[in-house]
Write a protein that holds these residues in place. Sequence first.
Motif, PDB file in Angstrom:
ATOM      1  N   ARG A 329       0.911  -1.357   0.030  1.00  0.00           N
ATOM      2  CA  ARG A 329      -0.117   0.209  -0.041  1.00  0.00           C
ATOM      3  C   ARG A 329       0.769   1.381   0.133  1.00  0.00           C
ATOM      4  N   ASP A 330       0.637   2.115  -0.794  1.00  0.00           N
ATOM      5  CA  ASP A 330       1.263   3.318  -1.061  1.00  0.00           C
ATOM      6  C   ASP A 330       2.661   3.309  -1.386  1.00  0.00           C
ATOM      7  N   GLN A 331       3.261   2.039  -1.835  1.00  0.00           N
ATOM      8  CA  GLN A 331       4.491   1.912  -2.404  1.00  0.00           C
ATOM      9  C   GLN A 331       4.453   2.258  -3.960  1.00  0.00           C
ATOM     10  N   GLU A 332       5.463   2.834  -4.643  1.00  0.00           N
ATOM     11  CA  GLU A 332       5.504   3.194  -6.024  1.00  0.00           C
ATOM     12  C   GLU A 332       6.028   2.058  -6.744  1.00  0.00           C
ATOM     13  N   TYR A 333       5.313   1.517  -7.668  1.00  0.00           N
ATOM     14  CA  TYR A 333       5.779   0.671  -8.715  1.00  0.00           C
ATOM     15  C   TYR A 333       6.533   1.794  -9.902  1.00  0.00           C
ATOM     16  N   ARG A 334       7.653   1.154 -10.286  1.00  0.00           N
ATOM     17  CA  ARG A 334       8.382   1.945 -11.405  1.00  0.00           C
ATOM     18  C   ARG A 334       8.953   0.845 -12.173  1.00  0.00           C
ATOM     19  N   ALA A 335       9.034   1.255 -13.610  1.00  0.00           N
ATOM     20  CA  ALA A 335       9.778   0.483 -14.501  1.00  0.00           C
ATOM     21  C   ALA A 335      10.180   1.342 -15.701  1.00  0.00           C
ATOM     22  N   LYS A 336      11.184   0.795 -16.337  1.00  0.00           N
ATOM     23  CA  LYS A 336      11.748   1.893 -17.543  1.00  0.00           C
ATOM     24  C   LYS A 336      12.553   0.754 -18.721  1.00  0.00           C
ATOM     25  N   THR A 337      11.789   1.058 -19.860  1.00  0.00           N
ATOM     26  CA  THR A 337      12.523   0.447 -20.936  1.00  0.00           C
ATOM     27  C   THR A 337      13.034   1.346 -22.031  1.00  0.00           C
ATOM     28  N   LYS A 338      14.114   1.483 -22.543  1.00  0.00           N
ATOM     29  CA  LYS A 338      14.503   2.085 -23.902  1.00  0.00           C
ATOM     30  C   LYS A 338      14.805   1.344 -25.108  1.00  0.00           C
ATOM     31  N   TYR A 339      14.129   1.693 -26.122  1.00  0.00           N
ATOM     32  CA  TYR A 339      14.471   1.338 -27.405  1.00  0.00           C
ATOM     33  C   TYR A 339      15.132   2.148 -28.339  1.00  0.00           C
ATOM     34  N   LYS A 340      16.307   1.707 -28.695  1.00  0.00           N
ATOM     35  CA  LYS A 340      17.009   2.584 -29.799  1.00  0.00           C
ATOM     36  C   LYS A 340      17.280   1.956 -31.129  1.00  0.00           C
ATOM     37  N   PHE A 341      16.650   2.476 -32.292  1.00  0.00           N
ATOM     38  CA  PHE A 341      16.829   2.102 -33.492  1.00  0.00           C
ATOM     39  C   PHE A 341      17.901   2.651 -34.231  1.00  0.00           C
TER      40      PHE A 341
END
Length: 351
Positions: A329-341
């Motif tokens: 509860r009230d914790q933050e979920y985070r994720a990130k992905t970068k795609y370089k062409f």
Amino acid sequence: MNIVEKQLGELQDQPVYSYTLTNHQGMSVTCLNYGCIITDIQTPDREGRIESVVLGFDEWEDYLKWSPYFGAVVGRVAGRIKNAQFELDGNVHYIEKNEGENHLHGGHQGFSHKIWATNPFKEKDEIGIRFAYTSPDGEAGYPGNLYMEVEYRLNDENEFIISYKGTSDKKTIVNLTNHSYFNLHGKLKKDISNHRLFLNSDRFLALNEQLLSTGEIIDVSETVFDFQNGRMINEGFTRGNPQNVIVGYGYDHPFIFKENEEKKAILFCEESGRKLAIETDQPGVILYTSNQLEGDYLIRGVKPCRYLGVCLETQRLHQLDLPSIILDRDQEYRAKTKYKFSVVNSLNGDN
């Protein structure tokens, strides 16, 4: 850089919009507010031809009729959950069954089937779209009111970045990914059999006949699952490894990225010269070579077939609790992905 917004129709009295982001290099990304679906990514090949490099439909209504999850954000939890149930603090939560007795990609009406609020933005060096959706307590059986934001960004370096964040008012589970199918030939001229793939991974998870993880971790050494030096994807279609056979002569497996090293994957098509480099803060990736792709529909004029695209679904590996997909509860979920062409002459080549 430019953003073009277009209303395509309505779904349950809510407008459906497409957004096309275009940079100064001619690369473009088109997406919908329905499911945050990436309908198209256009990039140049070595001859300068700008062509589509993902699977998608020309008509948005086709995303309602068919469900291969083309380009969609899937959740609350990506992947399969055995017997459509999970336990939190001694309480068993029963979630929607939508693949036999199991739960897949958030259920029949997961995030890939929702209309998201949108906020296009332009900054000095980037353009993008912010998506927002509140999943109510009990939706598909998941506990907690979960507020999610997904952000798509495009810059002039031909980098496309996807970021996720969310919070819940109850303890729950969360694990999102994007389910784009890539084909770097452009315009689906050929399948992805001759694409070359590098994965910074020395271990993968074994699957059973239901495509659920057995919990067994397998060393990739001396197998067609070893992509550490790059290999042709089609080697997994023909070698007869039992794990390739069980998923339909291909891949549908979780790979564990090496710890304390740059987490990345590289996909390369020698014929077009297109290279896709992926960096992520997630601990693993599901490699899926569309072994199950079939149906009575067309993908921009092309019939669905095995190996037409390859998915590289960066995410947490909930089969191993790496890391835990439990969100307090009230914790933050985070994720990130970068795609370089880019366009290069070899898998390890520079721009």
